[in-house]
Scaffold this active site. Structure first.
Site, PDB file in Angstrom:
ATOM      1  N   ASP A 297       0.190  -9.317  -3.771  1.00  0.00           N
ATOM      2  CA  ASP A 297      -0.914  -9.153  -2.822  1.00  0.00           C
ATOM      3  C   ASP A 297      -1.269  -7.691  -2.541  1.00  0.00           C
ATOM      4  O   ASP A 297      -2.127  -7.416  -1.708  1.00  0.00           O
ATOM      5  CB  ASP A 297      -0.582  -9.870  -1.500  1.00  0.00           C
ATOM      6  CG  ASP A 297       0.730  -9.414  -0.887  1.00  0.00           C
ATOM      7  OD1 ASP A 297       1.545  -8.794  -1.607  1.00  0.00           O
ATOM      8  OD2 ASP A 297       0.944  -9.666   0.304  1.00  0.00           O
ATOM      9  N   GLU A 380      14.875  -2.971  -0.248  1.00  0.00           N
ATOM     10  CA  GLU A 380      14.612  -1.702  -0.928  1.00  0.00           C
ATOM     11  C   GLU A 380      15.811  -0.777  -0.789  1.00  0.00           C
ATOM     12  O   GLU A 380      16.269  -0.168  -1.758  1.00  0.00           O
ATOM     13  CB  GLU A 380      13.382  -0.996  -0.307  1.00  0.00           C
ATOM     14  CG  GLU A 380      12.080  -1.776  -0.395  1.00  0.00           C
ATOM     15  CD  GLU A 380      11.841  -2.712   0.786  1.00  0.00           C
ATOM     16  OE1 GLU A 380      12.789  -2.964   1.559  1.00  0.00           O
ATOM     17  OE2 GLU A 380      10.702  -3.192   0.931  1.00  0.00           O
TER      18      GLU A 380
END
Ligand code: UGA
Ligand code: MN
Length: 471
Positions: A297, A380
């Protein structure tokens, strides 16, 4: 990411080279045991009973029968031994605890599955255990131990490799069928390193439009291998057809989120998918090129790909539209990354978005325990920790992180629509039958005889019954 979802860690003093997270496996010695047990909790359950057992056994080792006060002697011997052990533990504790409070910006710990836990009072014992093991870690293998810890959990198999879920490939094609890319024939790009663009995706009504939009960006990018991992148990044949149609080299995998995470809030979104892609890279033994995690997205500037393609270790760059500041960005001084601007620090050493970095696969392949644990908000950070990154090694991109080359755009997520439209009219007499079959395949909308709002069909501003137009 929406910071409101996540429980932040306690802020801590920073030390960029603090490798407390890089815990090595033989930290047992603090407890006087050999072997591997990576969790403080384990250590306690194993170590304590054994020490007590040793004390209990001492009297039976030959000295008791001669002495009148054998029992009291045995007892005092045991007590003395116990006291010594307690003293040793105490000294150990106070010796290491200043480090735990004073060093690093990590402030977190890992649970029995090796999963990162926000640092709080309850996590303290584990945390200390991690620090105890720290000194044994070679600086160049900062994540070795974290991985060995995970061998206790479901994420890890007995072979010690972190990513050992079964990999389901639905379809793949390494062939690049594009003739021209941008203004040149494909052959003009033959010498460029390949970008492995990893896209997690999941079934919802926006999925196909998102993937199409992304594909039409990627079609302009030479030497790109698209790894699309779908968060679904079974292979979606619609996706097979869609992906193969673009002519971009691709692999389509089915990588469902494990059911135990599905209901958790927040859920580890896209993690099973990225893990599958990491496994694919590992299985293909790919040790060249560049890895980039590109969600379905986001919005990508084509210059991003030229920027990341020459990544030596890890490159970083700003991501627009992230959380409160609408940006997440490394702070760069004199061409070097010195810190990070991001509204959600939460103890993360690498407070960056998934779209904000790229990794050289030659570099990553030196870290066989590369991992991305199921820890929402910390994916992350933990991934970058697993590849032993140091801040001075980061390559800032996007004109020293002054340009936004990727945007964290988010699409409104709505349930697939249901429209009341009688099946007797969804035949070849009009377009609507074929259209709704296609919408259903894409997970966008479906027609129903009994559910949903009645479909309004009109002419000249006036609606009429379905049978008027369709029978
Ligand atoms: C942000 C980050 O940009 C993501 O990289 C990160 O995975 C995510 O937060 C997170 O930590 O949860 P955000 O826009 O909030 O992203 O999340 P989504 O775009 O909804 O999901 C990230 C990726 O995972 C997308 O590519 C999405 O298609 C995929 N996803 C999402 C799944 O595969 N399964 C899901 O149930 C939800
Ligand atoms: Mn997103």
């Amino acid at each position: 990411m929406p910071s409101a979802y996540y429980q932040p860690l306690e802020p801590q003093a920073s030390d960029d080279n603090d490798e407390r997270w890089a815990i090595e496996d033989d930290d047992e010695q603090s407890c006087g045991q050999g072997g591997r047990s990576s969790q403080y909790q384990h250590q306690h359950t194993r170590c304590y009973p054994q020490l007590l057992a040793t004390g209990d056994q001492l009297p039976s080792m030959g000295m008791a029968p001669r002495l009148r006060s054998a029992w009291s002697c045995r007892r005092s011997y045991s007590i003395m031994l116990l006291l010594i052990v307690i003293c040793v533990c105490f000294v150990g504790y106070f010796f290491v605890s200043p480090q735990s409070s004073g060093q690093g910006n990590d402030g977190g710990a890992e649970d029995a599955n090796g999963i990162y836990e926000p640092h709080n009072g309850k996590g303290k014992r584990r945390h200390i255990k991690l620090i105890l093991g720290m000194e044994k870690i070679p600086q160049d293998h900062p994540f070795k131990a974290t991985i060995s810890k995970r061998n206790h959990g479901r994420i890890h198999g007995t072979n010690g490799h972190a990513l050992d879920e079964p990999l389901h490939i639905c379809s793949e094609s390494p062939e690049d069928r594009r003739v021209y890319i941008q203004d040149k024939p494909r052959s003009a790009y033959a010498q460029l390193p390949v970008i492995y663009f990893v896209t997690p995706t999941y079934p919802r009504r926006e999925q196909i439009p998102e993937l199409k939009r992304l594909a039409y960006t990627l079609l302009h990018v030479p030497r790109l291998y698209w790894l699309v991992a779908n968060d679904q148990e079974r292979c979606d044949t619609f996706l097979d057809t869609l992906l193969s149609g673009f002519g971009i080299p691709y692999a389509h995998m089915a990588s469902p989120m494990p059911s135990e995470f599905r209901k958790s809030k927040p859920a580890p979104r896209g993690v099973a998918n990225r893990r599958a892609a990491l496994q694919w890279l590992h299985q293909q033994n790919i040790t060249n090129g560049v890895l980039y995690f590109g969600d379905d997205d986001n919005t990508y500037d084509l210059r991003l790909f030229s920027e990341i393609r020459q990544t030596q270790r890890v490159s970083m760059f700003p991501v627009g539209l992230i959380a409160e500041y609408a940006v997440s960005v490394p702070v760069v001084r004199d061409g070097k990354v010195v810190a990070f601007l991001d509204s959600w620090v939460a103890g993360r050493r690498w407070p960056v978005d998934m779209a904000g970095f790229a990794v050289s696969l030659a570099y990553m392949s030196q870290y066989p325990n590369v991992n991305m644990p199921y820890k929402p908000g910390y994916e992350e950070d933990l991934f970058l920790r697993s590849i032993g990154l140091r801040i001075d090694q980061i390559e800032p991109k996007g004109a020293n992180c002054t340009e936004i080359l990727v945007w964290h755009t988010q699409t409104k997520n709505k349930k697939s629509a249901v429209v009341r439209l009688e099946s007797e009219f969804l035949d070849g007499r009009s377009n609507l039958g074929a259209l709704f079959r296609s919408l259903k395949l894409m997970g966008v909308a479906s027609a129903s005889d009994s559910e949903g709002p009645v479909a309004t069909i009109s002419k000249n501003g006036k609606s009429k019954s379905h049978s008027f137009f369709l029978s």
